[in-house]
Design a protein around this motif. Sequence first.
Motif, PDB file in Angstrom:
ATOM      1  N   ASN A 123       0.814  -1.214   0.000  1.00  0.00           N
ATOM      2  CA  ASN A 123       0.000   0.000   0.000  1.00  0.00           C
ATOM      3  C   ASN A 123       0.847   1.263   0.000  1.00  0.00           C
ATOM      4  O   ASN A 123       0.423   2.284  -0.549  1.00  0.00           O
ATOM      5  N   LEU A 124       2.049   1.220   0.567  1.00  0.00           N
ATOM      6  CA  LEU A 124       2.954   2.366   0.436  1.00  0.00           C
ATOM      7  C   LEU A 124       3.341   2.591  -1.020  1.00  0.00           C
ATOM      8  O   LEU A 124       3.373   3.736  -1.499  1.00  0.00           O
ATOM      9  N   VAL A 125       3.618   1.511  -1.718  1.00  0.00           N
ATOM     10  CA  VAL A 125       3.932   1.624  -3.151  1.00  0.00           C
ATOM     11  C   VAL A 125       2.726   2.161  -3.913  1.00  0.00           C
ATOM     12  O   VAL A 125       2.860   3.049  -4.767  1.00  0.00           O
ATOM     13  N   LEU A 126       1.541   1.662  -3.610  1.00  0.00           N
ATOM     14  CA  LEU A 126       0.335   2.132  -4.297  1.00  0.00           C
ATOM     15  C   LEU A 126       0.068   3.612  -4.009  1.00  0.00           C
ATOM     16  O   LEU A 126      -0.356   4.353  -4.902  1.00  0.00           O
ATOM     17  N   VAL A 127       0.325   4.054  -2.790  1.00  0.00           N
ATOM     18  CA  VAL A 127       0.150   5.472  -2.451  1.00  0.00           C
ATOM     19  C   VAL A 127       1.137   6.318  -3.245  1.00  0.00           C
ATOM     20  O   VAL A 127       0.779   7.383  -3.759  1.00  0.00           O
ATOM     21  N   ALA A 128       2.374   5.844  -3.369  1.00  0.00           N
ATOM     22  CA  ALA A 128       3.373   6.580  -4.148  1.00  0.00           C
ATOM     23  C   ALA A 128       2.962   6.684  -5.613  1.00  0.00           C
ATOM     24  O   ALA A 128       3.057   7.755  -6.217  1.00  0.00           O
ATOM     25  N   ILE A 129       2.488   5.581  -6.170  1.00  0.00           N
ATOM     26  CA  ILE A 129       2.035   5.591  -7.577  1.00  0.00           C
ATOM     27  C   ILE A 129       0.820   6.492  -7.729  1.00  0.00           C
ATOM     28  O   ILE A 129       0.720   7.278  -8.674  1.00  0.00           O
ATOM     29  N   SER A 130      -0.102   6.393  -6.781  1.00  0.00           N
ATOM     30  CA  SER A 130      -1.312   7.207  -6.808  1.00  0.00           C
ATOM     31  C   SER A 130      -0.966   8.689  -6.727  1.00  0.00           C
ATOM     32  O   SER A 130      -1.527   9.510  -7.466  1.00  0.00           O
ATOM     33  N   SER A 131      -0.056   9.048  -5.857  1.00  0.00           N
ATOM     34  CA  SER A 131       0.341  10.454  -5.717  1.00  0.00           C
ATOM     35  C   SER A 131       1.040  10.954  -6.972  1.00  0.00           C
ATOM     36  O   SER A 131       0.824  12.096  -7.400  1.00  0.00           O
ATOM     37  N   SER A 144       0.523   9.988  -9.956  1.00  0.00           N
ATOM     38  CA  SER A 144      -0.446  10.137 -11.047  1.00  0.00           C
ATOM     39  C   SER A 144      -1.385  11.308 -10.819  1.00  0.00           C
ATOM     40  O   SER A 144      -2.162  11.657 -11.704  1.00  0.00           O
ATOM     41  N   GLY A 145      -1.340  11.884  -9.627  1.00  0.00           N
ATOM     42  CA  GLY A 145      -2.197  13.029  -9.345  1.00  0.00           C
ATOM     43  C   GLY A 145      -3.602  12.674  -8.901  1.00  0.00           C
ATOM     44  O   GLY A 145      -4.450  13.546  -8.762  1.00  0.00           O
ATOM     45  N   ARG A 146      -3.851  11.421  -8.689  1.00  0.00           N
ATOM     46  CA  ARG A 146      -5.181  10.975  -8.243  1.00  0.00           C
ATOM     47  C   ARG A 146      -5.008  10.170  -6.956  1.00  0.00           C
ATOM     48  O   ARG A 146      -4.007   9.518  -6.750  1.00  0.00           O
ATOM     49  N   ASN A 147      -6.005  10.191  -6.121  1.00  0.00           N
ATOM     50  CA  ASN A 147      -5.944   9.471  -4.851  1.00  0.00           C
ATOM     51  C   ASN A 147      -6.787   8.201  -4.898  1.00  0.00           C
ATOM     52  O   ASN A 147      -7.725   8.029  -4.125  1.00  0.00           O
ATOM     53  N   TRP A 148      -6.443   7.290  -5.772  1.00  0.00           N
ATOM     54  CA  TRP A 148      -7.198   6.053  -5.915  1.00  0.00           C
ATOM     55  C   TRP A 148      -6.692   4.943  -4.982  1.00  0.00           C
ATOM     56  O   TRP A 148      -7.350   3.917  -4.830  1.00  0.00           O
ATOM     57  N   ALA A 149      -5.538   5.121  -4.356  1.00  0.00           N
ATOM     58  CA  ALA A 149      -4.937   4.060  -3.548  1.00  0.00           C
ATOM     59  C   ALA A 149      -5.765   3.726  -2.305  1.00  0.00           C
ATOM     60  O   ALA A 149      -5.577   2.658  -1.708  1.00  0.00           O
ATOM     61  N   ILE A 150      -6.653   4.589  -1.920  1.00  0.00           N
ATOM     62  CA  ILE A 150      -7.480   4.332  -0.744  1.00  0.00           C
ATOM     63  C   ILE A 150      -8.393   3.119  -0.952  1.00  0.00           C
ATOM     64  O   ILE A 150      -8.679   2.376  -0.007  1.00  0.00           O
ATOM     65  N   PHE A 151      -8.827   2.897  -2.181  1.00  0.00           N
ATOM     66  CA  PHE A 151      -9.776   1.811  -2.442  1.00  0.00           C
ATOM     67  C   PHE A 151      -9.160   0.422  -2.228  1.00  0.00           C
ATOM     68  O   PHE A 151      -9.749  -0.400  -1.512  1.00  0.00           O
TER      69      PHE A 151
END
Length: 99
Positions: free
Chosen positions: A38-46, A48-55
């Motif tokens: 999830n840290l990696v997903l948050v980094a990718i999400s950030s 990309s400019g979108r906050n989709w990692a929460i899902f």
Amino acid sequence: MSPLSTDPTHNPLERLARRRAHARLGWYTHACVYVLVNLVLVAISSASGRNWAIFPALGWGLGLAIHGTMVFVLAGGTDLHERMVQAERDRIARSGRGS
């Protein structure tokens, strides 16, 4: 003394302790993988400019919570499991269906 009697894995308490320790270790491993992924997903999400990692974090977090409940509450963190097994034994004994 036979070789089996010196083997600690043939002791019921030892087997139960090992099974519970293995289940807890499995949960800790699951939790570490959850955090890292999830840290990696948050980094990718950030990035990309979108906050989709929460899902995925929420969905997987629910699974992690259920896994934790099974490990720490139902399977050995308390004696709930043992009480349920004893209740079933008592029910079977009362109904006369011992075997």
